[in-house]
Write a protein that holds these residues in place. Sequence first.
Motif, PDB file in Angstrom:
ATOM      1  N   ALA A 176      -6.116 -12.592   6.768  1.00  0.00           N
ATOM      2  CA  ALA A 176      -6.158 -11.346   6.097  1.00  0.00           C
ATOM      3  C   ALA A 176      -5.921 -10.165   7.041  1.00  0.00           C
ATOM      4  O   ALA A 176      -6.694  -9.258   7.056  1.00  0.00           O
ATOM      5  CB  ALA A 176      -7.512 -11.265   5.382  1.00  0.00           C
ATOM      6  N   ARG A 178      -4.837  -6.585   8.562  1.00  0.00           N
ATOM      7  CA  ARG A 178      -4.331  -5.368   8.039  1.00  0.00           C
ATOM      8  C   ARG A 178      -3.366  -4.571   8.781  1.00  0.00           C
ATOM      9  O   ARG A 178      -2.376  -3.871   8.133  1.00  0.00           O
ATOM     10  CB  ARG A 178      -5.871  -4.250   7.935  1.00  0.00           C
ATOM     11  CG  ARG A 178      -6.737  -4.581   6.932  1.00  0.00           C
ATOM     12  CD  ARG A 178      -6.314  -4.455   5.630  1.00  0.00           C
ATOM     13  NE  ARG A 178      -7.280  -4.987   4.613  1.00  0.00           N
ATOM     14  CZ  ARG A 178      -7.592  -4.161   3.654  1.00  0.00           C
ATOM     15  NH1 ARG A 178      -7.100  -2.756   3.410  1.00  0.00           N
ATOM     16  NH2 ARG A 178      -8.389  -4.270   2.678  1.00  0.00           N
ATOM     17  N   GLN A 200      -1.685  -6.094   1.420  1.00  0.00           N
ATOM     18  CA  GLN A 200      -2.789  -5.023   1.994  1.00  0.00           C
ATOM     19  C   GLN A 200      -2.346  -4.553   3.388  1.00  0.00           C
ATOM     20  O   GLN A 200      -2.912  -3.837   4.195  1.00  0.00           O
ATOM     21  CB  GLN A 200      -4.056  -5.814   2.085  1.00  0.00           C
ATOM     22  CG  GLN A 200      -4.690  -6.521   0.800  1.00  0.00           C
ATOM     23  CD  GLN A 200      -4.503  -5.411  -0.129  1.00  0.00           C
ATOM     24  OE1 GLN A 200      -5.126  -4.267  -0.040  1.00  0.00           O
ATOM     25  NE2 GLN A 200      -4.141  -5.901  -1.559  1.00  0.00           N
ATOM     26  N   ARG A 227       3.654   1.953   5.393  1.00  0.00           N
ATOM     27  CA  ARG A 227       3.175   0.252   5.768  1.00  0.00           C
ATOM     28  C   ARG A 227       4.250  -0.145   6.680  1.00  0.00           C
ATOM     29  O   ARG A 227       4.060  -1.143   7.380  1.00  0.00           O
ATOM     30  CB  ARG A 227       3.450  -0.327   4.356  1.00  0.00           C
ATOM     31  CG  ARG A 227       2.325   0.034   3.208  1.00  0.00           C
ATOM     32  CD  ARG A 227       2.511  -1.027   2.077  1.00  0.00           C
ATOM     33  NE  ARG A 227       2.346  -2.275   2.573  1.00  0.00           N
ATOM     34  CZ  ARG A 227       2.765  -3.601   1.955  1.00  0.00           C
ATOM     35  NH1 ARG A 227       3.418  -3.289   0.966  1.00  0.00           N
ATOM     36  NH2 ARG A 227       2.361  -4.812   2.442  1.00  0.00           N
TER      37      ARG A 227
END
Lengths: 360, 360
Positions: A176, A178, A200, A227
Amino acid sequence: MRKRSRTPEIIEAMSRAQQIAFGPFVFAACVSAKRLGMLKVLGQSGGLTREELAERMHLSPYGVKVLADMLVPAGVLRSEAGKLFLTKVGECLEWDPLTGVNLDFTADVCFKPLAHLEEAIREERPAGLSEFGPWPTVYEAMPHLPPQVLASWLRFDHYYSETAFREALKHLAGLAPRRILDIGGNTGRFCELALKALPQASVTLIDLPGQCAMARSNAALAGLGERFATAPVDWLDPEAMPETGGPADLIWMSQFLDCFSPDECRSILARAQRLLAPDGTIAILECILDNQDYEAAHMSLAATSLYFTAVANGNSRFFRRDELAAILADSGLDIEREIHPIGASHTLFLCRSAREDGAC
Amino acid sequence: MRKRSRTPEIIEAMSRAQQIAFGPFVFAACVSAKRLGMLKVLGQSGGLTREELAERMHLSPYGVKVLADMLVPAGVLRSEAGKLFLTKVGECLEWDPLTGVNLDFTADVCFKPLAHLEEAIREERPAGLSEFGPWPTVYEAMPHLPPQVLASWLRFDHYYSETAFREALKHLAGLAPRRILDIGGNTGRFCELALKALPQASVTLIDLPGQCAMARSNAALAGLGERFATAPVDWLDPEAMPETGGPADLIWMSQFLDCFSPDECRSILARAQRLLAPDGTIAILECILDNQDYEAAHMSLAATSLYFTAVANGNSRFFRRDELAAILADSGLDIEREIHPIGASHTLFLCRSAREDGAC
């Protein structure tokens, strides 16, 4: 070696040596037969005489015969009662996508440059690139290569990396992340896939200024706003550090370290760790020469290393496992997980800083 | 082909297909390793680490490693406990003269031209010759080829023909010929050997005017007075006959008929018989593709045929036995003796006219 001294062992060694010496003829005959449609026509028939085959191919009987003369002993065709048949090897050459990608890469990108291999090794530069133009490395040459050369190069590159990227991302999703740094991100293809697979996450592509500019012009990456970012750096300058705007929880390096010498790798990994958050992961995707399950995959990697030598940059090669492991250990990185295979022949190393002062 | 469908048969076929696709890399690695002295140094040592080898070769460790990465899976080197050793295959590549001749011929004469094989077959001309210059066939190119190319060509040609000529002459001596016609005598090397081996014989070399002139300038043939003559002819003119000054008791054709189509062969053999005395012999020396005892010899001939296609003339190949036998039968020639092997891979056919009206 006179006949009387020909033991079975020597006959076998002599036979293998001649296979090597005539390997380029076998290769050229296979590429020609495939591109002239001979393998396809034979594969779709129940066997044809040489004359029938010539007629269907709109080719001279001579052309068919001289190719068949080589393709039969090479195991690509079988000759029986005056008719030719395609073997399993011939089927692979005609229809298997991996074989097709390898065949075209060798034919269009590497064949003539390989005539300069000795010179490339002696002078430590990609001397074979002179067959296409006066560039120092293939990276500068890329936008100027003839269309067929570029197409075969891209198909080879994408065939192997695309599957590997997608599989690797499944493993990375579990972390996960970031903030991801893609060190050596080149055209930005991994960034693209990562931003899709990990909604994410944000990704910063870190590469030479030219590669950063190329990636910024990549339509699939434009419009992703904050992003996606790029940070230019030349790692060969031992003081250089990219501006990444804060620690990352994942650093990604795909076939990046194999472009550098062991000393350069250690220097890069030391600096990379300063960009990593305390619990962050460095994910390294490499093709490891001696991690391969199939002999053919081992040979494919050894050949790609020689492509680096003769065509690409004159100084890269894929690691053997002990070579990469030593570099990681020297750099204070623990291998937490090692996942193999990723795609056809890659290995994914998930590493963490062993030293407390390794992270910023 | 997904992994679940990989039966042993498919794995083997895939492996062989990749060997073909990467054959040019294996070849280039072997030639480079040999010419850089790597095989020799290893063969004279009891095993060396990659670093020791690099030092002895005055080469970068990178160069040694990237070559070894390929030479180990190719079976040329063996890696054991961190040291490299030369295998039997490597010994053949370094020290066996036949292998050396084949390797240099492929590397220097054929390698880059083979990139034009498809074009050569499509256009029925030796398109690969353009790598050396703008000649229609290799015969015109010969005096202008770069020295290393010419040297490797001559060593290949002489290696095979020299032994074959000497052995064939032992069989011809039994016929005690007085008047010999050497049809397609080229540089005159057979004439030279024949005039030495058969002191009672005279020889007329029959070839294109250029070849006749070249042979007349051959120092070894000059000064033989009436024992040596030349007679120019272009056999492709269906009416042409050379001026030979009387019937011969032996007509010699070495690798001559394989330069022509079957129809042309029949026309030439009909005219040749008109030059032969009633009891005369036509001696035909050819490499017959399917007469070979060793797989390696079969492949060597198939490769040489592709050299004819891509480099030499665009339309020659070695015969299969049934093809030559059919031409001889059509031409009214009986095979009285067939002797194999002559030298490494030749067959000698001793023929006589079956038809009474065949001789003059």
